[in-house]
Enzyme design. Structure first.
Site, mmCIF file in Angstrom:
data_model
loop_
_atom_site.group_PDB
_atom_site.id
_atom_site.type_symbol
_atom_site.label_atom_id
_atom_site.label_comp_id
_atom_site.label_asym_id
_atom_site.label_seq_id
_atom_site.Cartn_x
_atom_site.Cartn_y
_atom_site.Cartn_z
ATOM 1 N N ARG A 93 -6.395 20.291 -48.956
ATOM 2 C CA ARG A 93 -7.092 19.262 -48.179
ATOM 3 C C ARG A 93 -6.065 18.391 -47.479
ATOM 4 O O ARG A 93 -5.406 17.579 -48.120
ATOM 5 C CB ARG A 93 -7.963 18.412 -49.123
ATOM 6 C CG ARG A 93 -9.033 17.582 -48.415
ATOM 7 C CD ARG A 93 -9.666 16.584 -49.378
ATOM 8 N NE ARG A 93 -8.859 15.378 -49.475
ATOM 9 C CZ ARG A 93 -8.866 14.537 -50.513
ATOM 10 N NH1 ARG A 93 -9.624 14.782 -51.562
ATOM 11 N NH2 ARG A 93 -8.109 13.464 -50.508
ATOM 12 N N HIS A 152 -10.492 12.355 -48.481
ATOM 13 C CA HIS A 152 -11.714 12.939 -49.043
ATOM 14 C C HIS A 152 -12.866 12.786 -48.046
ATOM 15 O O HIS A 152 -13.554 13.738 -47.701
ATOM 16 C CB HIS A 152 -12.044 12.260 -50.375
ATOM 17 C CG HIS A 152 -13.434 12.495 -50.853
ATOM 18 N ND1 HIS A 152 -13.889 13.751 -51.205
ATOM 19 C CD2 HIS A 152 -14.483 11.656 -51.023
ATOM 20 C CE1 HIS A 152 -15.165 13.663 -51.584
ATOM 21 N NE2 HIS A 152 -15.545 12.406 -51.477
ATOM 22 N N TYR A 202 -3.481 7.394 -53.549
ATOM 23 C CA TYR A 202 -3.201 8.250 -54.705
ATOM 24 C C TYR A 202 -2.289 9.439 -54.407
ATOM 25 O O TYR A 202 -1.954 10.201 -55.288
ATOM 26 C CB TYR A 202 -4.509 8.738 -55.335
ATOM 27 C CG TYR A 202 -5.501 9.345 -54.341
ATOM 28 C CD1 TYR A 202 -5.353 10.654 -53.911
ATOM 29 C CD2 TYR A 202 -6.559 8.586 -53.835
ATOM 30 C CE1 TYR A 202 -6.244 11.208 -53.001
ATOM 31 C CE2 TYR A 202 -7.455 9.130 -52.927
ATOM 32 C CZ TYR A 202 -7.296 10.443 -52.509
ATOM 33 O OH TYR A 202 -8.172 10.986 -51.613
#
Lengths: 326, 379
Positions: free
Chosen positions: B274, B278, B287
């Protein structure tokens, strides 16, 4: 016409649905050779084959999820969850998918499925087997919640639930699975959903109940007639959506209402009925509405179970209180 | 406890009872193109099918173009929260390309590439992500499921769809796509287990993009691969390079044929990455550092297939420019149509809930319509 018990009537309705429509499929745990732990599917695998009467792995969420998938393809799945205490993993499927698939695809995909489960206390079953959590399902938009209280209504309502084009939670009061015998005509005639039944006409007070508590309520009404209290008894039968016009009309005649349910009082479906009467029928009331319900406790295991269950005397006491009020 | 002691207690040597091997398993990783777009060893025959390869490439470029438009619309307040599929386009596109029109796709929410390939329009995707539920009433794709927002809960539906196909003895398959995080959930295990027991024509595609929002793959499961979870269900499972559209197409074609011909399920773990957040509501830098992400751009599936096309199938600069212009033009048109759309009337929230609407619901419907007619601020 044959005299059947409730569980026999359920089995008869399932057999009728299976033979009437090849798209009806049964699935659940131990419903095949074992005929279901309560024998609701007894003999069906022999008559209709293992492809249509399917034993599943222990997977409540996926029993409901597979039913969603089947239903979208034109099948009419009837899933059995062995006990209501084990239905909770399936709530995700009912709430997030079954109840909303028609709406979120604007009618492109639909979920004509039934989830059956025996519910309620009174048979001294092991822990987790005795709850009445029907109100959880009543709070979910897009679902119908149906509870029969007799063999004939079990037969007719289950056929309606299976034929309904949308998802239905069908809860069977296991305490009366075998305690009531009633004539059932197995001619495929269904009883309409969304309608309550006046089981006993009366002038003084409306008693509203469903499931196993109907027996207690009818017995209480009978006893009260000896005291010249004339009770009307309504079996709600479909809780969601409940037959509000029937309830309001009855209460407008009697002016008094006692709601009886086995489920815990707080957040129980009796609150919804009481609120509706308060909103739309308040000035017909001669006395405050009373609820006779289970305590807000965990349903106790066998030793204390009888103390939890709503008794005839509690119902009679509540009726006398509303009668004495005015 | 010392390392030696740990090693001994964990090993078989300490067991006193004799043992024998009862079963052994192997997980294989399939790939065809290296990160530079060169063919490793022998390519499958379909890799010489120029039309197919160009279509796969077009599907991925189309997906990325859509993605860029959608993110831009969201950033300018004209679209709701959106989940980009940046970097993992090969999984969705090549999976869908391997499917037949009468198969059924059950996607999670990041598979725009698969949906676009299957005939869901860019307009419908924009509608869905803007909160217009007509976006899941696909006009040209009546069979596929809408996206599932709850993770993994759509996987059992694929078993139901597959069971319907099996009972009717149809030569079709159901294919569910979901992320790496989904493989930690109960409904995933229940579904692959049931597919195994009932031998259902279902393909389970794990789009392992290494991140479930902020939790990396290594913290999601101690399993060495996600494909090996198939072993627990007694079904076939393998990995493919998810940034290699040829490998994804090959793996899915194999699994779909197996589903149709043998009626058997397969679990495919497509290993990808990815590259984006998100969703547009997420800031991945909270993160993971950009340093962690940037090497993965070298694995970009679009650049990889472009190199393959150029080197092997004489893809020209002119063709490239035309294709990109076509994709941009298609998406711009979709955006214009989307921005001009009127919302559904308020009663739409009632009108599709039931086929036979309860009376009380119709009363609420009247009430809702009445509220929109009331003067004031509409609150």
């Amino acid at each position: 016409m044959t005299e059947l018990t409730l569980v026999e009537a359920i089995q008869t309705a399932l057999a009728r649905a299976l033979s009437d429509d090849e798209n009806v499929i049964l699935l659940g745990e131990d419903i095949g050779r074992d005929g279901g732990v309560f024998r609701a599917t007894d003999g069906l695998i022999e008559r209709f084959g293992a492809a249509r009467v399917r034993d599943t792995p222990l997977s409540e969420a996926t029993i409901a999820g597979v039913s969603v998938g089947l239903a979208t393809q034109g099948f009419l799945p009837v899933a059995e969850i062995q006990f209501m205490g084990f239905i909770y993993p399936a709530i995700d499927q009912m709430l997030n998918h079954a109840s909303r698939l028609r709406s979120r695809t604007r009618g492109r995909l639909a979920c004509p499925m039934v989830v059956r489960a025996p519910y309620g206390a009174g048979i001294h079953a092991p822990e987790h087997h005795s709850e009445s959590t029907e109100a959880l399902f009543c709070h979910i938009p897009g679902l119908r919640v149906v509870i029969p209280s007799s063999p004939a209504r079990g037969y007719g309502l289950l056929l309606s639930a299976i034929r309904d084009p949308d998802p239905v939670i069908f809860l069977e009061p296991k305490r009366i699975y075998r305690s009531i015998h009633e004539d059932v005509v197995d001619d495929g005639t269904a009883l309409a959903l969304d309608h309550g039944f006046i089981l006993r006409a009366g002038h003084d007070v409306t008693l509203i109940s469903w499931g196993a508590m109907i027996s207690e309520t009818l017995a209480a009404a009978e006893r009260l007639s000896a005291d010249d209290i004339d009770c009307e008894v309504i079996d709600l039968a479909t809780l969601k959506p409940f037959d509000k016009p029937l309830v309001l009309e009855s209460v407008s005649r009697t002016g008094r209402c006692v709601i009886v349910h086995e489920a815990a009082l707080t957040g129980g479906f009796g609150g919804e009925i009481a609120a509706s009467i308060a909103e739309e029928g308040l000035f017909n009331l001669l006395a405050p509405i009373k609820r006779v319900a289970g305590f807000d406790t965990i349903v106790p295991m066998a030793k204390l179970e009888d103390h939890y269950l709503v008794s005839g005397s509690r119902i009679r006491q509540a009726v006398k209180e509303v009668m004495e009020f005015s | 406890m010392s390392h030696d002691e740990q090693g001994e207690s964990a090993g078989a040597a300490k067991h006193l009872c004799p043992s024998e091997r009862v079963e052994s398993f192997e997980i294989r990783y399939h790939s065809c193109l290296d990160p530079n777009g060169n063919v490793k060893g022998a390519a499958p025959a379909f890799a010489n099918d120029r039309d197919l390869m160009v279509n796969l490439y077009r599907g991925m470029v189309r997906t990325r173009t859509f993605d860029e438009k959608a993110v831009a619309l969201q950033r300018t307040g004209r679209l709701g929260t959106y989940a980009s599929s940046l970097g993992q386009e090969a999984v969705g596109v090549a999976t869908a390309a391997a499917m037949r029109p009468d198969d059924v796709l059950l996607p999670s929410f990041r598979e725009h590439g698969a949906q676009l390939w299957r005939g869901v329009s860019p307009l419908e995707l924009l509608q869905y992500w803007s909160g217009d539920e007509r976006g899941s009433d696909f006009k040209a794709q009546r069979l596929d499921f809408p996206v599932s927002i709850p993770v993994a809960s759509h996987i059992p539906h694929a078993c139901g769809v597959g069971l319907a196909m099996k009972i009717r003895a149809e030569n079709r398959a159901a294919l569910a796509i979901f992320g790496d995080g989904a493989t930690s959930k109960g409904e995933f295990y229940e579904a692959i287990n049931m597919a195994g027991v009932w031998d259902l024509p279902v393909v389970f595609v794990v789009c392992n993009n290494q991140w479930a929002i902020s939790v990396p793959r290594s913290r999601q499961s101690a399993a060495q691969t996600l494909a090996q979870k198939a072993i627990s269900a007694g079904i076939e499972g393998f990995q493919v390079d998810g940034n290699d559209p040829i490998a994804v197409y090959d793996g899915c074609t194999y699994a779909l044929d197996r589903a149709r011909n043998a009626g058997s399920p397969t679990l495919i773990e497509a290993v990808t990455y990815r590259l984006g957040d998100h969703t547009t509501a997420d800031d991945a830098r909270r993160y993971r550092s950009d340093d962690l992400v940037s090497p993965h751009w070298k694995q970009d599936p679009i650049a990889r297939l472009r190199t393959f096309l150029t080197h092997t199938l004489d893809w020209t600069r002119q063709e490239e420019e035309t294709l990109i212009a076509d994709c941009v033009s298609e998406m711009e048109k979709a955006v214009q149509t989307y921005l001009a759309l009127a919302p559904e009337p308020v009663e739409a929230m009632f009108d599709w809930l039931f086929e036979i609407a309860p009376r009380a619901l119709m009363e609420q419907r009247k009430q809702a319509i009445g509220l929109t007619d009331m003067p004031g601020d509409g609150s």
